[in-house]
Design an enzyme around this catalytic site. Sequence first.
Site, PDB file in Angstrom:
ATOM      1  CG  ASP A 101     -16.010 -55.537 -15.325  1.00  0.00           C
ATOM      2  OD1 ASP A 101     -15.487 -55.217 -14.246  1.00  0.00           O
ATOM      3  OD2 ASP A 101     -17.080 -55.046 -15.742  1.00  0.00           O
ATOM      4  CG  LEU A 102     -16.696 -59.416 -10.947  1.00  0.00           C
ATOM      5  CD1 LEU A 102     -16.448 -59.369  -9.447  1.00  0.00           C
ATOM      6  CD2 LEU A 102     -17.235 -60.779 -11.352  1.00  0.00           C
ATOM      7  CG  ASP A 103     -20.224 -54.551 -10.248  1.00  0.00           C
ATOM      8  OD1 ASP A 103     -21.294 -54.917  -9.738  1.00  0.00           O
ATOM      9  OD2 ASP A 103     -19.131 -54.577  -9.658  1.00  0.00           O
ATOM     10  N   GLY A 151     -12.786 -53.605 -10.368  1.00  0.00           N
ATOM     11  CA  GLY A 151     -12.368 -52.510  -9.507  1.00  0.00           C
ATOM     12  C   GLY A 151     -12.710 -52.780  -8.061  1.00  0.00           C
ATOM     13  CE  LYS A 182     -11.200 -54.144 -14.082  1.00  0.00           C
ATOM     14  NZ  LYS A 182     -12.588 -54.381 -14.543  1.00  0.00           N
ATOM     15  CG  ASP A 194     -19.168 -52.679 -18.017  1.00  0.00           C
ATOM     16  OD1 ASP A 194     -19.979 -51.824 -17.620  1.00  0.00           O
ATOM     17  OD2 ASP A 194     -18.270 -53.126 -17.287  1.00  0.00           O
ATOM     18  CG  ASN A 211     -12.746 -50.318 -14.868  1.00  0.00           C
ATOM     19  OD1 ASN A 211     -13.665 -50.393 -15.680  1.00  0.00           O
ATOM     20  ND2 ASN A 211     -12.795 -50.904 -13.687  1.00  0.00           N
TER      21      ASN A 211
END
Length: 265
Positions: free
Chosen positions: A9-11, A44, A190, A213, A216
């Site tokens: 994941d990114l953020d 997302g 995902k 984190d 999602n």
Amino acid sequence: MTPRLIVSDLDGTLLGADHDLHSQTIETLRSLAGRGHHLAFASGRHFRDMLAFRERVGVPVHVISTNGAYLHGPDDRLVAARHLEAGLARELIALERHSSVRLNLYRDEEWLIDAPAPELLAMHAHTGFGYRVAGPGELHGEGVGKVLYIGEPRRLAGLEASVRERHGERLHVTYSTAYSLEVMAGGVNKGSALASLLEALGLGPEACLAFGDNLNDTEMLRLAGEAHVMANAHPELAERVPRARRIGHHDEAAVAGRLRERFGL
């Protein structure tokens, strides 16, 4: 050496509090790619919004975007796409909501919003990606990967209840933050996109390391052979994926630290 797929994941996970990549993270991902491992970002965010991070890394990265509605290869080739049924999208667009809740649509090439919300653009400062305010005639529901409601959690809770009561499993409903209620076609998440990517690469889930984190990320972490939850994660995520390993904080480049430990970099 058996190649692995490393998906993050990114953020709140790979990115720091400034919503950017740490230099150690870039160096680590480059080293892993050089050793023959596969990399993927799963977010997302819109596909166009994620490209700047891939460019910063400078090595091939698969992209799972819009919570799994789209899967792109490292060459930008669209591997898979799952849109909401137009009729369902129109119902979501028309759903009664408080005036403070912003309606957002993620389509193939753009992010549409129903009214200006400049405060939302801060997290996209490093990518230059932004929304376009759409007129009512443009909110027709065609070609929509995700409907996103942004607002106060108490406002979103009522919307979530309405969506689940009306549509059940015809839609996949989740949160990327407490202020972001996300709705995709049923079965789109995902995890399902990750399963498609693993199949395309000829790898099993046991060859996958995943990092996340928020809620999602649940399906992705459940699928991966080696699942990791951030110290700053939503408290419910660890309960949903109890076998996941808890690592450090996203603002301390904890994903890079774990990867360097795991692969002896």
